[in-house]
Scaffold this motif. Structure first.
Motif, PDB file in Angstrom:
ATOM      1  N   TYR A   8      -7.964   4.637  -3.802  1.00 47.26           N
ATOM      2  CA  TYR A   8      -8.142   3.194  -3.963  1.00 47.26           C
ATOM      3  C   TYR A   8      -8.269   2.847  -5.449  1.00 47.26           C
ATOM      4  CZ  TYR A   8      -8.812   2.265   1.021  1.00 47.26           C
ATOM      5  OH  TYR A   8      -8.619   2.129   2.367  1.00 47.26           O
ATOM      6  N   PHE A  14      -5.263  -0.704   4.169  1.00 48.51           N
ATOM      7  CA  PHE A  14      -4.974  -1.646   3.075  1.00 48.51           C
ATOM      8  C   PHE A  14      -6.006  -2.768   3.020  1.00 48.51           C
ATOM      9  CE2 PHE A  14      -3.379  -5.743   4.665  1.00 48.51           C
ATOM     10  CZ  PHE A  14      -3.409  -5.492   6.021  1.00 48.51           C
ATOM     11  N   ILE A  15      -6.108  -3.352   1.833  1.00 56.55           N
ATOM     12  CA  ILE A  15      -6.962  -4.530   1.677  1.00 56.55           C
ATOM     13  C   ILE A  15      -6.101  -5.682   1.176  1.00 56.55           C
ATOM     14  CG2 ILE A  15      -7.709  -3.984  -0.709  1.00 56.55           C
ATOM     15  CD1 ILE A  15     -10.593  -4.930   0.467  1.00 56.55           C
ATOM     16  N   ASP A  60      -4.564  -9.091  -0.583  1.00 59.65           N
ATOM     17  CA  ASP A  60      -4.260  -9.394  -1.972  1.00 59.65           C
ATOM     18  C   ASP A  60      -5.351 -10.281  -2.571  1.00 59.65           C
ATOM     19  OD1 ASP A  60      -1.375  -9.484  -3.670  1.00 59.65           O
ATOM     20  OD2 ASP A  60      -2.889 -10.985  -4.216  1.00 59.65           O
ATOM     21  N   ASP A 105      -7.007  -6.366   7.888  1.00 59.53           N
ATOM     22  CA  ASP A 105      -7.129  -5.384   6.805  1.00 59.53           C
ATOM     23  C   ASP A 105      -8.461  -4.647   6.925  1.00 59.53           C
ATOM     24  OD1 ASP A 105      -8.986  -7.242   5.971  1.00 59.53           O
ATOM     25  OD2 ASP A 105      -8.348  -7.227   3.879  1.00 59.53           O
ATOM     26  N   GLU A 147      -8.908  -2.398  -8.618  1.00 63.16           N
ATOM     27  CA  GLU A 147      -8.584  -3.753  -8.150  1.00 63.16           C
ATOM     28  C   GLU A 147      -8.882  -3.874  -6.654  1.00 63.16           C
ATOM     29  OE1 GLU A 147      -6.480  -1.908 -10.071  1.00 63.16           O
ATOM     30  OE2 GLU A 147      -6.921  -3.045 -11.896  1.00 63.16           O
ATOM     31  N   GLU A 148      -8.533  -2.837  -5.902  1.00 66.75           N
ATOM     32  CA  GLU A 148      -8.779  -2.885  -4.456  1.00 66.75           C
ATOM     33  C   GLU A 148     -10.283  -2.908  -4.155  1.00 66.75           C
ATOM     34  OE1 GLU A 148      -4.870  -0.763  -2.492  1.00 66.75           O
ATOM     35  OE2 GLU A 148      -6.234   0.523  -3.644  1.00 66.75           O
ATOM     36  N   HIS A 149     -11.038  -2.086  -4.869  1.00 60.37           N
ATOM     37  CA  HIS A 149     -12.500  -2.149  -4.699  1.00 60.37           C
ATOM     38  C   HIS A 149     -13.028  -3.525  -5.117  1.00 60.37           C
ATOM     39  CE1 HIS A 149     -13.428   1.924  -3.432  1.00 60.37           C
ATOM     40  NE2 HIS A 149     -12.703   2.429  -4.411  1.00 60.37           N
ATOM     41  N   TRP A 204     -12.669  -5.988  -2.296  1.00 58.10           N
ATOM     42  CA  TRP A 204     -13.748  -5.764  -1.317  1.00 58.10           C
ATOM     43  C   TRP A 204     -15.047  -6.393  -1.828  1.00 58.10           C
ATOM     44  CZ3 TRP A 204     -14.340  -3.122   3.484  1.00 58.10           C
ATOM     45  CH2 TRP A 204     -15.673  -2.977   3.890  1.00 58.10           C
ATOM     46  N   ASP A 212       0.832  -1.200   0.000  1.00 52.59           N
ATOM     47  CA  ASP A 212       0.000   0.000   0.000  1.00 52.59           C
ATOM     48  C   ASP A 212       0.868   1.252   0.000  1.00 52.59           C
ATOM     49  OD1 ASP A 212      -1.727   2.128   0.443  1.00 52.59           O
ATOM     50  OD2 ASP A 212      -3.115   0.897   1.598  1.00 52.59           O
TER      51      ASP A 212
END
Ligand SMILES: [Fe+2]
Length: 293
Positions: free
Chosen positions: A26, A110-111, A113, A124, A29-31, A34, A5
């Motif tokens: 963000y 952070f989220i 991987d 996370d 990919e990060e969304h 989630w 991150d």
């Protein structure tokens, strides 16, 4: 500090260890991670999570994208006076307790991987926010969390941090609750885990025992695997009465020197709902998805 991150890496934490969430940064990919986790858990939790969890998700308008704390906090603050703050990673105990005692819940930015959805080196944002924050919309639970933070400040003076941590572990992280519809999950560590959502309620392996404050505070736990014993409450009021209703000083004095109970052991006085076989732990554990349920 999570290496994946850069938004965390570029910030210098404030004295209280908070940083800015910088929601606009963000990535898709990060969304997407989630959304994958959110969709998966919303299916798994039907008939398993406590109704207050779903209610909290709804009250906060949580959806299939990473929440923006600025918007979420407006709702949370109006409901119970709590807010979520972003921290750079794991923080010292005294800072954590001080945030809770002042109705601030700390969350990672952070989220995890996308290729390691079920492996977490440290909590996370999905665990912290999807798992913990919905119950902070419920006034009694919100008060319990603040009481815990205040108890933490005292625990540091009495050198009883380990005992208090067990209370958090077996309630806030891994607690179960009896409801008219059956036993349900309210602990964030379970609610944010696909496999433990099933294991905690349905597996033959773990014990399920009614909550008792002193029993919980003297029981060791598994930090790296599914729990061997889950503690069950009848209501959030029960938690509140067991903790905030009392001064922690006499509890700490009483528990000083009391020997620890192992995570797989039942003791005299336990109100046992299900006596587990412990077969999962005895077979080596390790959070396999194909758990014996
Ligand atoms: Fe947690």
């Amino acid at each position: 500090m999570p290496v994946n991150d850069p938004i965390i890496a570029q910030q210098t934490p404030r004295a209280d260890h908070t940083i800015d969430q910088m929601w606009d940064k963000y990535t898709p990919e990060e969304h997407g991670v989630w959304k994958t986790l959110y969709d998966r858990q919303m299916k798994v939790l039907q008939g398993r999570a406590a109704p207050e969890h779903f209610k909290g998700l709804e009250l906060l308008n949580m959806s299939d994208e990473i929440p923006d704390f600025r918007r979420m906090n407006e709702k949370l603050m109006a409901l119970t006076g709590w807010e979520v703050v972003t921290v750079h990673g794991l923080i010292p105990n005294d800072v954590f307790f001080d945030h809770l005692a002042n109705r601030r819940f700390v969350a990672g930015r952070f989220i995890r991987d996308a290729h390691k959805l079920d492996y977490l080196e440290e909590p996370d944002i999905f665990h912290d926010v999807f798992g913990h924050v919905p119950l902070l919309t419920q006034p009694v639970f919100a008060d319990y969390m603040q009481a815990y933070g205040r108890g933490g400040v005292k625990a540091m003076k009495h050198d009883m941090i380990e005992n208090l941590t067990r209370l958090y572990w077996y309630t806030v992280e891994f607690g179960l609750i009896n409801t008219p519809e059956g036993r349900r999950i309210y602990g964030a560590g379970i609610v944010s885990s696909q496999s433990e959502s099933k294991f905690s309620l349905e597996a033959r392996s773990p014990h399920r025992v009614h909550f008792d404050l002193e029993r919980v505070m003297t029981t060791d736990y598994r930090y790296d695997d599914f729990q061997q014993t889950y503690f069950v409450i009848d209501s959030y009021d029960e938690l509140m009465e067991a903790t905030a209703g009392q001064d922690f000083d006499p509890i700490y004095a009483k528990l000083k020197g009391v020997p620890d109970t192992k995570p797989d052991t039942l003791v005299d006085g336990d109100k046992v709902y299900t006596q587990g076989t412990q077969e999962y732990a005895h077979a080596g554990g390790l959070k396999a998805e194909a758990v014996a349920v």
